[in-house]
Write a protein that holds these residues in place. Structure first.
Motif, PDB file in Angstrom:
ATOM      1  N   SER A 165       0.826  -1.228   0.000  1.00 43.88           N
ATOM      2  CA  SER A 165       0.000   0.000   0.000  1.00 43.88           C
ATOM      3  C   SER A 165       0.847   1.259   0.000  1.00 43.88           C
ATOM      4  N   VAL A 166       1.999   1.230   0.666  1.00 40.97           N
ATOM      5  CA  VAL A 166       2.880   2.406   0.552  1.00 40.97           C
ATOM      6  C   VAL A 166       3.338   2.584  -0.897  1.00 40.97           C
ATOM      7  N   ALA A 167       3.651   1.476  -1.574  1.00 42.14           N
ATOM      8  CA  ALA A 167       4.029   1.564  -2.998  1.00 42.14           C
ATOM      9  C   ALA A 167       2.919   2.218  -3.818  1.00 42.14           C
ATOM     10  N   GLN A 168       1.641   1.832  -3.525  1.00 42.84           N
ATOM     11  CA  GLN A 168       0.522   2.439  -4.261  1.00 42.84           C
ATOM     12  C   GLN A 168       0.386   3.925  -3.956  1.00 42.84           C
ATOM     13  N   GLU A 169       0.517   4.285  -2.679  1.00 38.18           N
ATOM     14  CA  GLU A 169       0.432   5.719  -2.343  1.00 38.18           C
ATOM     15  C   GLU A 169       1.497   6.511  -3.096  1.00 38.18           C
ATOM     16  N   ILE A 170       2.715   5.940  -3.108  1.00 36.41           N
ATOM     17  CA  ILE A 170       3.830   6.637  -3.749  1.00 36.41           C
ATOM     18  C   ILE A 170       3.601   6.765  -5.255  1.00 36.41           C
ATOM     19  N   VAL A 171       3.250   5.670  -5.897  1.00 36.46           N
ATOM     20  CA  VAL A 171       3.136   5.714  -7.357  1.00 36.46           C
ATOM     21  C   VAL A 171       1.935   6.567  -7.776  1.00 36.46           C
ATOM     22  N   LYS A 172       0.884   6.596  -6.944  1.00 35.72           N
ATOM     23  CA  LYS A 172      -0.256   7.466  -7.288  1.00 35.72           C
ATOM     24  C   LYS A 172       0.130   8.934  -7.193  1.00 35.72           C
ATOM     25  N   LYS A 173       0.874   9.260  -6.155  1.00 35.73           N
ATOM     26  CA  LYS A 173       1.359  10.654  -6.060  1.00 35.73           C
ATOM     27  C   LYS A 173       2.272  10.975  -7.237  1.00 35.73           C
ATOM     28  N   THR A 174       3.148  10.034  -7.587  1.00 31.74           N
ATOM     29  CA  THR A 174       4.052  10.266  -8.722  1.00 31.74           C
ATOM     30  C   THR A 174       3.260  10.521  -9.999  1.00 31.74           C
ATOM     31  N   THR A 175       2.241   9.707 -10.235  1.00 28.32           N
ATOM     32  CA  THR A 175       1.402   9.900 -11.428  1.00 28.32           C
ATOM     33  C   THR A 175       0.755  11.285 -11.396  1.00 28.32           C
ATOM     34  N   GLY A 176       0.224  11.650 -10.227  1.00 28.09           N
ATOM     35  CA  GLY A 176      -0.387  12.969 -10.076  1.00 28.09           C
ATOM     36  C   GLY A 176       0.607  14.095 -10.332  1.00 28.09           C
ATOM     37  N   ILE A 177       1.827  13.904  -9.874  1.00 28.24           N
ATOM     38  CA  ILE A 177       2.856  14.933 -10.037  1.00 28.24           C
ATOM     39  C   ILE A 177       3.226  15.102 -11.509  1.00 28.24           C
ATOM     40  N   ILE A 178       3.320  13.985 -12.237  1.00 32.43           N
ATOM     41  CA  ILE A 178       3.606  14.094 -13.684  1.00 32.43           C
ATOM     42  C   ILE A 178       2.468  14.857 -14.358  1.00 32.43           C
ATOM     43  N   ASN A 179       1.243  14.542 -13.937  1.00 33.49           N
ATOM     44  CA  ASN A 179       0.051  15.055 -14.599  1.00 33.49           C
ATOM     45  C   ASN A 179      -0.202  16.529 -14.295  1.00 33.49           C
ATOM     46  N   SER A 180      -0.084  16.882 -13.008  1.00 37.24           N
ATOM     47  CA  SER A 180      -0.552  18.209 -12.603  1.00 37.24           C
ATOM     48  C   SER A 180       0.585  19.083 -12.075  1.00 37.24           C
ATOM     49  N   ARG A 181       1.822  18.525 -12.054  1.00 33.90           N
ATOM     50  CA  ARG A 181       2.970  19.287 -11.513  1.00 33.90           C
ATOM     51  C   ARG A 181       2.718  19.736 -10.070  1.00 33.90           C
ATOM     52  N   ASP A 182       1.990  18.894  -9.320  1.00 36.76           N
ATOM     53  CA  ASP A 182       1.669  19.223  -7.937  1.00 36.76           C
ATOM     54  C   ASP A 182       2.916  19.037  -7.063  1.00 36.76           C
ATOM     55  N   THR A 183       3.596  20.148  -6.799  1.00 38.96           N
ATOM     56  CA  THR A 183       4.886  20.043  -6.101  1.00 38.96           C
ATOM     57  C   THR A 183       4.712  19.747  -4.614  1.00 38.96           C
ATOM     58  N   LYS A 184       3.528  20.065  -4.049  1.00 40.24           N
ATOM     59  CA  LYS A 184       3.307  19.742  -2.639  1.00 40.24           C
ATOM     60  C   LYS A 184       3.360  18.237  -2.425  1.00 40.24           C
ATOM     61  N   ALA A 185       2.766  17.505  -3.363  1.00 37.52           N
ATOM     62  CA  ALA A 185       2.774  16.041  -3.273  1.00 37.52           C
ATOM     63  C   ALA A 185       4.213  15.498  -3.352  1.00 37.52           C
ATOM     64  N   ALA A 186       5.073  16.194  -4.092  1.00 36.28           N
ATOM     65  CA  ALA A 186       6.464  15.737  -4.221  1.00 36.28           C
ATOM     66  C   ALA A 186       7.178  15.786  -2.879  1.00 36.28           C
ATOM     67  N   ILE A 187       6.812  16.775  -2.072  1.00 36.78           N
ATOM     68  CA  ILE A 187       7.434  16.872  -0.744  1.00 36.78           C
ATOM     69  C   ILE A 187       6.909  15.764   0.175  1.00 36.78           C
ATOM     70  N   GLU A 188       5.585  15.518   0.108  1.00 32.56           N
ATOM     71  CA  GLU A 188       5.012  14.411   0.895  1.00 32.56           C
ATOM     72  C   GLU A 188       5.681  13.081   0.560  1.00 32.56           C
ATOM     73  N   LEU A 189       6.025  12.939  -0.719  1.00 32.80           N
ATOM     74  CA  LEU A 189       6.592  11.692  -1.209  1.00 32.80           C
ATOM     75  C   LEU A 189       7.879  11.319  -0.491  1.00 32.80           C
ATOM     76  N   GLU A 190       8.661  12.313  -0.127  1.00 33.76           N
ATOM     77  CA  GLU A 190       9.909  12.030   0.594  1.00 33.76           C
ATOM     78  C   GLU A 190       9.591  11.310   1.908  1.00 33.76           C
ATOM     79  N   LYS A 191       8.447  11.698   2.526  1.00 34.85           N
ATOM     80  CA  LYS A 191       8.057  11.042   3.785  1.00 34.85           C
ATOM     81  C   LYS A 191       7.532   9.635   3.538  1.00 34.85           C
ATOM     82  N   ASP A 192       6.750   9.477   2.456  1.00 33.98           N
ATOM     83  CA  ASP A 192       6.272   8.132   2.123  1.00 33.98           C
ATOM     84  C   ASP A 192       7.452   7.199   1.872  1.00 33.98           C
ATOM     85  N   ASP A 193       8.512   7.748   1.271  1.00 38.03           N
ATOM     86  CA  ASP A 193       9.679   6.911   0.989  1.00 38.03           C
ATOM     87  C   ASP A 193      10.349   6.486   2.302  1.00 38.03           C
ATOM     88  N   ASP A 194      10.355   7.383   3.285  1.00 41.14           N
ATOM     89  CA  ASP A 194      10.866   7.000   4.614  1.00 41.14           C
ATOM     90  C   ASP A 194      10.038   5.855   5.195  1.00 41.14           C
TER      91      ASP A 194
END
Lengths: 217, 217
Positions: free
Chosen positions: A126-155
Motif C-alpha cells: 500500500s505504501v508503494a501504491q500511495e507513492i506511485v499514485k502521487k508520482t502519477t499525479g505529479i507528472i500530470n498536474s505538476r503538484d509540487t506539494k505532493a512531491a514533498i510528501e513523497l519524501e516522507k512516504d519513501d521514509d
C-alpha cells in the motif's frame, strides 16, 4: 492555445502518466498475486510487462524525433531529457512488479509469503501504491506539494524494509533459508520500486521549481 | 581533423571511459574489502563513490549544454542521448560497489563472506572485472566483437548467481539467516552491476552497427 510543439510535450507527459498508471496497476496485482498465491493474476502481470516496455520504447523514439525536428533549447530541452529518464525509471518499476509476479509463480501452489509477513507485505504494497499514485499525479498536474510528501512516504517504505529484516532475523524465525531469501529479494524489489517512483517525482519537482524536493522538508 | 563538435563528442566518450574505470576500480576494491574484511578499503570505496556521482552530474550538464548549443540531429543526437543513459548506468554501477563496501563495513570486524562462499564471490568479482573492462574498451574503441563476448560473460555471471543460491539452499547450510540475507543481497548487487555494464556495451554496439549484440550469438 498551445502551439504544436507544446502539444507534443503535453502528449509526452500523458504517455508518462499512462506508463505510471500501468506500473501502479502491475504492482497492485503483483502484490495481490504474491499474497494470495494467485497464479492467473501473476501470469497476467508477467505478460503485460511487455506493454510498459513497448510504451517506453515508443516514447523514447518520439522524444528523439521531437528533439531532432524541433531543436528545443533551455527549459524544453531539459524537460525532454528528464522525460527520457522518467520513462526509464517507470519501465524499471514495471520490471520490479514483474519480478514479484515471477516469484509468486515460482512458488505456486504454495504462497511465497509466510503468515507472519503478510501484514508487512500488505503495508509495503500500500505504501508503494500511495507513492506511485502521487508520482502519477505529479507528472500530470505538476503538484509540487505532493512531491514533498513523497519524501516522507519513501521514509515509510524504508522503515517497513528494516522491519522486514528484523522479523527475518528474529531467533524464532521458523521458515528456513529459502523463504528468507525470497523475502529479502521481495523487500528489495518494493524498496527499489519506491526509489524509482520518488526519482520520477523529484525530476518533475526540479523542472518546476529549480530546487530539490528533499531540501524542502 | 575533427571539428570542435566532434572533439566535444570524443571528450564525452573519454569521460564515460573515466567513469567506467572508476566503477571498475570501486568494484575491484569492494570485492577485496568484503572478502578480507578490510575496513579501511571499504571506507575508501564508500567515500570515493561521490567522485563517480559528481562526474556523472558534470557529464550530464555538458551533454545538455552541447545539445542546446549544437542542435545535433540524427546520429549525433542519438549518440548524445545514449551517452546520458550510459552515464546513468555507470553511476549505478558505482552505487552497487558502494553497497558491497557498506556491507563489508557493517559486518566488520567479522568477514561478511563465510569460507564456503569465498570462491564464488571471488569468481563473481572476477567476472565483474572482465565485463567492466570489456565495457570500458567498447566505449573507448567501439570494439563490437567484445560486445558479443560480453553476452557470454553475462551468462557466466547469471550461472554464478544461481550457484550461490544452490549453496545457500543446501540442507547443510550452517550460517543462519543473517548470512543468507547478506549473501542474497551481495549476489544481487554483482548481478545488477554486470547487467548495467552489459547495457552500456549494448548501447555502444547499437550506435555502431544499428543492430543488437544479442542477435549476433
Amino acid at each position: 492555445m498551445r502551439d504544436a510543439f507544446h502539444e507534443d510535450l503535453d502528449a509526452i507527459d500523458q504517455s508518462l502518466v499512462e506508463m505510471s498508471e500501468l506500473a501502479a496497476n502491475a504492482m497492485l496485482r503483483a502484490t495481490k498475486a504474491i499474497l494470495e498465491a494467485d497464479l492467473a493474476l501473476a501470469e497476467e502481470v508477467i505478460s503485460e510487462d511487455e506493454r510498459i516496455d513497448s510504451l517506453h520504447h515508443d516514447l523514447d523514439n518520439r522524444i528523439l524525433t521531437l528533439m531532432a525536428r524541433q531543436q528545443p533549447v533551455a527549459g524544453d530541452l531539459r524537460t525532454l531529457v528528464a522525460s527520457i529518464r522518467m520513462s526509464s525509471d517507470i519501465e524499471r518499476m514495471g520490471d520490479l512488479a514483474h519480478h514479484i509476479a515471477k516469484l509468486a509463480r515460482m512458488r505456486f501452489p504454495a504462497c511465497a509469503i509466510p503468515p507472519e509477513l503478510v501484514f508487512i507485505i500488505q503495508e509495503m504494497g500500500s505504501v508503494a501504491q500511495e507513492i506511485v499514485k502521487k508520482t502519477t499525479g505529479i507528472i500530470n498536474s505538476r503538484d509540487t506539494k505532493a512531491a514533498i510528501e513523497l519524501e516522507k512516504d519513501d521514509d515509510a517504505m524504508d522503515k517497513l524494509h528494516r522491519k522486514l529484516f528484523e522479523i527475518l532475523l528474529d531467533d524464532k524465525w521458523p521458515h528456513g533459508i529459502e523463504t528468507a531469501i525470497d523475502m529479502t529479494l521481495i523487500g528489495r524489489y518494493y524498496e527499489r520500486y519506491a526509489d524509482h517512483a520518488v526519482s520520477v517525482a523529484r525530476r518533475v519537482y526540479f523542472l518546476v521549481t529549480g530546487s530539490y524536493a528533499s531540501d524542502q522538508l
